[in-house]
Design a protein around this motif. Structure first.
Motif, PDB file in Angstrom:
ATOM      1  N   LYS A 121     -53.138  47.484 -26.087  1.00 32.53           N
ATOM      2  CA  LYS A 121     -51.699  47.342 -25.068  1.00 32.53           C
ATOM      3  C   LYS A 121     -52.599  46.342 -24.431  1.00 32.53           C
ATOM      4  CE  LYS A 121     -48.791  48.195 -21.943  1.00 32.53           C
ATOM      5  NZ  LYS A 121     -46.931  48.062 -21.981  1.00 32.53           N
ATOM      6  N   ILE A 122     -51.868  45.143 -23.785  1.00 32.75           N
ATOM      7  CA  ILE A 122     -52.218  43.772 -22.939  1.00 32.75           C
ATOM      8  C   ILE A 122     -51.313  43.950 -21.544  1.00 32.75           C
ATOM      9  CG2 ILE A 122     -53.341  41.491 -22.652  1.00 32.75           C
ATOM     10  CD1 ILE A 122     -54.956  41.718 -25.223  1.00 32.75           C
ATOM     11  N   LYS A 123     -52.203  44.517 -20.681  1.00 33.28           N
ATOM     12  CA  LYS A 123     -50.980  44.190 -19.198  1.00 33.28           C
ATOM     13  C   LYS A 123     -51.476  42.365 -18.807  1.00 33.28           C
ATOM     14  CE  LYS A 123     -49.989  48.619 -18.333  1.00 33.28           C
ATOM     15  NZ  LYS A 123     -49.544  49.595 -16.792  1.00 33.28           N
ATOM     16  N   LEU A 124     -50.620  41.244 -18.888  1.00 27.86           N
ATOM     17  CA  LEU A 124     -50.416  40.032 -17.736  1.00 27.86           C
ATOM     18  C   LEU A 124     -49.758  39.776 -16.896  1.00 27.86           C
ATOM     19  CD1 LEU A 124     -51.282  37.282 -19.357  1.00 27.86           C
ATOM     20  CD2 LEU A 124     -49.172  37.002 -19.384  1.00 27.86           C
ATOM     21  N   ALA A 125     -51.014  39.717 -15.960  1.00 31.96           N
ATOM     22  CA  ALA A 125     -50.266  38.961 -14.566  1.00 31.96           C
ATOM     23  C   ALA A 125     -50.114  37.704 -14.216  1.00 31.96           C
ATOM     24  CB  ALA A 125     -51.286  39.272 -13.176  1.00 31.96           C
ATOM     25  N   GLU A 126     -48.545  36.912 -14.345  1.00 32.60           N
ATOM     26  CA  GLU A 126     -48.777  35.761 -14.053  1.00 32.60           C
ATOM     27  C   GLU A 126     -47.858  35.630 -12.959  1.00 32.60           C
ATOM     28  OE1 GLU A 126     -45.268  34.446 -16.781  1.00 32.60           O
ATOM     29  OE2 GLU A 126     -44.066  35.893 -16.005  1.00 32.60           O
ATOM     30  N   VAL A 127     -48.253  34.238 -11.539  1.00 27.27           N
ATOM     31  CA  VAL A 127     -47.990  33.861 -10.593  1.00 27.27           C
ATOM     32  C   VAL A 127     -46.438  33.991 -10.515  1.00 27.27           C
ATOM     33  CG1 VAL A 127     -49.124  31.988 -10.397  1.00 27.27           C
ATOM     34  CG2 VAL A 127     -49.019  33.232  -8.530  1.00 27.27           C
ATOM     35  N   THR A 128     -45.976  32.838 -11.378  1.00 22.62           N
ATOM     36  CA  THR A 128     -44.282  33.371 -11.034  1.00 22.62           C
ATOM     37  C   THR A 128     -43.816  32.959 -12.430  1.00 22.62           C
ATOM     38  OG1 THR A 128     -43.176  31.425 -10.516  1.00 22.62           O
ATOM     39  CG2 THR A 128     -45.082  30.212 -10.879  1.00 22.62           C
ATOM     40  N   HIS A 129     -42.848  32.628 -12.749  1.00 24.98           N
ATOM     41  CA  HIS A 129     -42.552  32.118 -14.480  1.00 24.98           C
ATOM     42  C   HIS A 129     -42.748  30.738 -14.254  1.00 24.98           C
ATOM     43  CE1 HIS A 129     -40.737  36.794 -15.028  1.00 24.98           C
ATOM     44  NE2 HIS A 129     -40.861  37.084 -13.835  1.00 24.98           N
ATOM     45  N   SER A 130     -42.937  29.959 -15.237  1.00 24.75           N
ATOM     46  CA  SER A 130     -42.598  29.242 -15.000  1.00 24.75           C
ATOM     47  C   SER A 130     -42.124  28.633 -16.517  1.00 24.75           C
ATOM     48  CB  SER A 130     -43.928  28.452 -15.005  1.00 24.75           C
ATOM     49  OG  SER A 130     -44.510  26.721 -15.373  1.00 24.75           O
ATOM     50  N   ALA A 131     -41.828  27.084 -16.484  1.00 21.81           N
ATOM     51  CA  ALA A 131     -41.341  26.434 -17.742  1.00 21.81           C
ATOM     52  C   ALA A 131     -42.587  25.927 -18.982  1.00 21.81           C
ATOM     53  CB  ALA A 131     -40.507  25.074 -17.558  1.00 21.81           C
ATOM     54  N   PHE A 132     -43.952  25.858 -18.112  1.00 21.01           N
ATOM     55  CA  PHE A 132     -45.360  25.541 -18.322  1.00 21.01           C
ATOM     56  C   PHE A 132     -45.369  26.587 -19.016  1.00 21.01           C
ATOM     57  CE2 PHE A 132     -44.950  22.549 -15.097  1.00 21.01           C
ATOM     58  CZ  PHE A 132     -45.283  21.571 -15.936  1.00 21.01           C
TER      59      PHE A 132
END
Length: 157
Positions: A39-50
Motif C-alpha cells: 500500500k502506497i499513498k500519494l498526495a498530489e498538489v493538483t490534478h494535471s494533464a502532466f
C-alpha cells in the motif's frame, strides 16, 4: 445450559466473522497473480494533464501488476502536501520543490527530500469554450487569462 449454548454460538459467530474478514482483507490486498500488494499513498498538489501517464498506469492496473496498491489523494497546496508527508499520512508527495526548501529552512530535522523532477518547466495549456476558428495568439490580446488555478494570478494581455 442456556448460557453455555449462547456462549458457544457467540464464539462460533465471532470465529466465522473473523475468518470471513480475514479472507476479505487478504483478497483485496493481492493482485491477480496472488502477490501481496504494498500500500502506497500519494498526495498530489493538483490534478494535471502532466500526470496523465500516472493516471493511465493506474487505470490499466500497471501498479497492481507491479505489486503496488496506489492511493492518490488530492492535497491542494504544496504546504499541505509537505505536512502530509512529514506526518506520515502519505508516503510520497507531488509538489513543487519550494515546499521542501521552506521545510528545510524552517529547521525541521526530518526535512523533505526532492528526488525527482516530473516536468522541466511549468506547463500551461490555453483552453477555450469556442474553437470555431483556427487559433492565433493575437486572439488573446485584450483578454484576461487565469494562470494556474482559481484564486491564482490573473494575466492581462
Amino acid at each position: 445450559m442456556k448460557k453455555k449454548i449462547i456462549t458457544f454460538l457467540s464464539l462460533i459467530t465471532l470465529l466465522l466473522a473473523t475468518i470471513g474478514l480475514y479472507f476479505v482483507f487478504t483478497k483485496t490486498n493481492k493482485n491477480e497473480d496472488g502477490k501481496k500488494l504494498t500500500k502506497i499513498k500519494l498526495a498530489e498538489v493538483t490534478h494535471s494533464a502532466f500526470y496523465a501517464p500516472l493516471y493511465v498506469a493506474m487505470e490499466n492496473g500497471y501498479f497492481k501488476d507491479a505489486g503496488i496498491d496506489l492511493e492518490v489523494i488530492l492535497t491542494p497546496g504544496a504546504d499541505k502536501v509537505s505536512a502530509a508527508v512529514l506526518s506520515n499520512t502519505v508516503d510520497i508527495g507531488f509538489a513543487g520543490t519550494e515546499s521542501a526548501i521552506y521545510v528545510y529552512q524552517g529547521g525541521e530535522e526530518d526535512y523533505l527530500v526532492t528526488f525527482a523532477g516530473l516536468t522541466k518547466r511549468d506547463g500551461q495549456f490555453i483552453l477555450a469554450r469556442d474553437c470555431s476558428k483556427e487559433f492565433n495568439l493575437e486572439d488573446l490580446y485584450g483578454k484576461e487569462i487565469l494562470v494556474g488555478r482559481q484564486g491564482g494570478l490573473l494575466l492581462n494581455l
